[in-house]
Design a protein around this motif. Structure first.
Motif: not given
Length: 462
Positions: A329-355
């Motif tokens: 995963f990574h969180i971009t500077n404009d608060n988008v959480l980008c994730m990858e697992y088992d070949g699937h990539k997902k992105a979620i906006a307006n994320v403050d922090s990863y837990v």
């Protein structure tokens, strides 16, 4: 969190198999595909709102405090402290494990036989503490105001070391006059006079380690630190060498130093501990060997926090996650959480922090916990490909004082008047938090609780 599926305005089957698209807000946008500068397809993407009706916001001041835990939350797990309640995270949900909690600390100590022991300490709001689920024994009956680094700080500022004697955990005073903990140095703290205090192992009469002891170093007014390096207010860099079982030695290493910590090198090395002087020159920490630092994104603000989402990003993988590997995963500077697992990539906006990320009970599904900009705690499941707001009434409502049935944050005569009206059936009488009035602790509210409330108020005035 503005997560939404999309519908592609297209008759091309290949394009409809692209999967989900995530947008920061609902709406329609046009797109086009070009090959060799020639447009081969165009269309529109419509993103719709999917915010659940039950969505409730946590106050910004009550964002979850994330703590590492092994004992309470399994291998490489984490616990959450929200509104003075401690939770574990399991299979996309959170479960309370302790209430009226002031803080949580994970560390280690030694027992009276010299055996290394992991300890997880819960500090309660009444000043008592538990270690690994057992009450901490304090011979002098002291109450604590803070915990950290495997130590407890009393209300009078005494530092207590935790160690195990037989079958119980005990606390003993090792220093008088606590000031503050150092963020980047785990075996030290600052005294109330500003002096750096070093924590060292203590040996028993038989020669086994049996807890910790404290030693003054003579270093005053530390402004920056990393592990065993310290910068004082005069920009002098000090190194404190460990001397197991006895006083450490403080050695002056450099002057005019403004930073000490880890940075990436540009000469092929991945990273190293450096100190930097006021003219911007970097040295291997505590030496005169100059190093050239790289512009690696890991040292910048390009990403708030990162694992490895794409091969071209020079981030290390987040690695083994509770029995499931390959989650990045990574969180971009404009608060988008980008994730990858088992070949699937997902992105979620307006994320403050990863837990955290944890495996599901099936050993395959991964749940990702994160906090959004509005302070909400969410869980995303790679199994269902859905995000869920972790809404729990005990999370949303603050912990109220005993007797505070009107929910104004204090217990006084107004609460007794309100409870009396409620017991008498006065119309339009509403208890904000009935459980706070259950002073008899029998899960019901009756005249006996009212009598207990009046007694408490009378005692508080006497």
């Amino acid at each position: 969190t503005d997560i939404a599926n999309c519908e592609l305005d297209s008759e091309t089957p290949a394009l409809t198999e692209l999967g989900s698209v995530y947008g920061k807000k609902a709406g329609t946008t046009s797109y086009s595909l070009k090959l060799h500068d020639k447009e081969i397809h165009s269309g529109k993407i419509t993103v719709g709102e999917t915010v659940p009706d039950t969505l409730m916001e946590l106050p910004r001041s009550e964002k979850p405090v994330v703590k590492e835990s092994y004992i309470y939350s399994g291998d490489k797990g984490k616990v959450l402290l929200i509104n003075n309640t401690l939770y574990i995270m399991e299979n996309g949900d959170i479960e309370p494990i302790a209430e009226k909690v002031a803080d949580f600390d994970k560390n280690s100590t030694y027992d009276d036989k010299g055996k290394f022991t992991s300890i997880e300490t819960i500090l309660f709001q009444d000043g008592t503490a538990e270690v690994n689920g057992e009450k901490l024994y304090v011979e002098d009956g002291a109450k604590f105001k803070a915990i950290g680094r495997g130590m407890c700080i009393s209300e009078s500022g005494d530092v207590y070391s935790i160690h195990k004697v037989g079958d119980r955990f005990e606390a003993e005073v090792i220093y008088n006059g606590f000031g503050r903990f150092l963020e980047n140095s785990s075996m030290n703290f600052i005294s109330d006079t500003g002096e750096l205090i070093q924590i060292e192992l203590k040996r028993s009469d038989e020669g086994d380690y049996c807890g910790y002891q404290a030693f003054p170093t003579g270093i005053m007014n530390v402004v920056d630190s990393y592990n065993s390096f310290f910068i004082d207010e005069n920009k002098v860099l000090w190194y404190v060498s460990r001397n197991v079982g006895s006083a450490p030695k403080a050695v002056k290493k450099a002057e005019d130093v403004v930073f000490v910590g880890y940075r990436h090198y540009s000469d092929g090395k991945v990273y190293g501990c450096v100190h930097i002087t006021s003219d911007g020159t970097a040295y291997e920490a505590g030496t005169t060997r100059k190093v050239i630092l790289s512009d690696n994104p890991h040292d910048s603000d390009d990403y708030k926090i990162a694992g490895q989402f794409a091969a071209e990003l020079p981030f290390s993988s987040s690695g083994y996650i509770s029995g499931v590997s390959g989650f990045d995963f990574h969180i971009t500077n404009d608060n988008v959480l980008c994730m990858e697992y088992d070949g699937h990539k997902k992105a979620i906006a307006n994320v403050d922090s990863y837990v955290a990320a944890r495996a599901g009970s099936d050993g395959k599904t991964v749940y990702v916990y994160f906090v959004t900009n509005d302070g909400m705690l969410w869980s995303y499941s790679f199994g269902t490909q859905e995000a869920t707001a972790l809404v729990n009434r005990s999370v949303i409502q603050p912990v109220l004082p005993d007797g505070d049935v009107n929910g104004d944050g204090k217990f006084d005569v107004a609460d007794a008047v309100l409870l009396q009206k409620w017991l008498l059936g006065v119309p339009d009488t509403h208890l904000v938090h009935w459980k706070a009035g259950d002073l008899c602790n029998d899960n019901k509210l009756d005249v006996y609780d009212f009598c207990a409330m009046k007694s408490e108020l009378a005692n508080s005035r006497s």
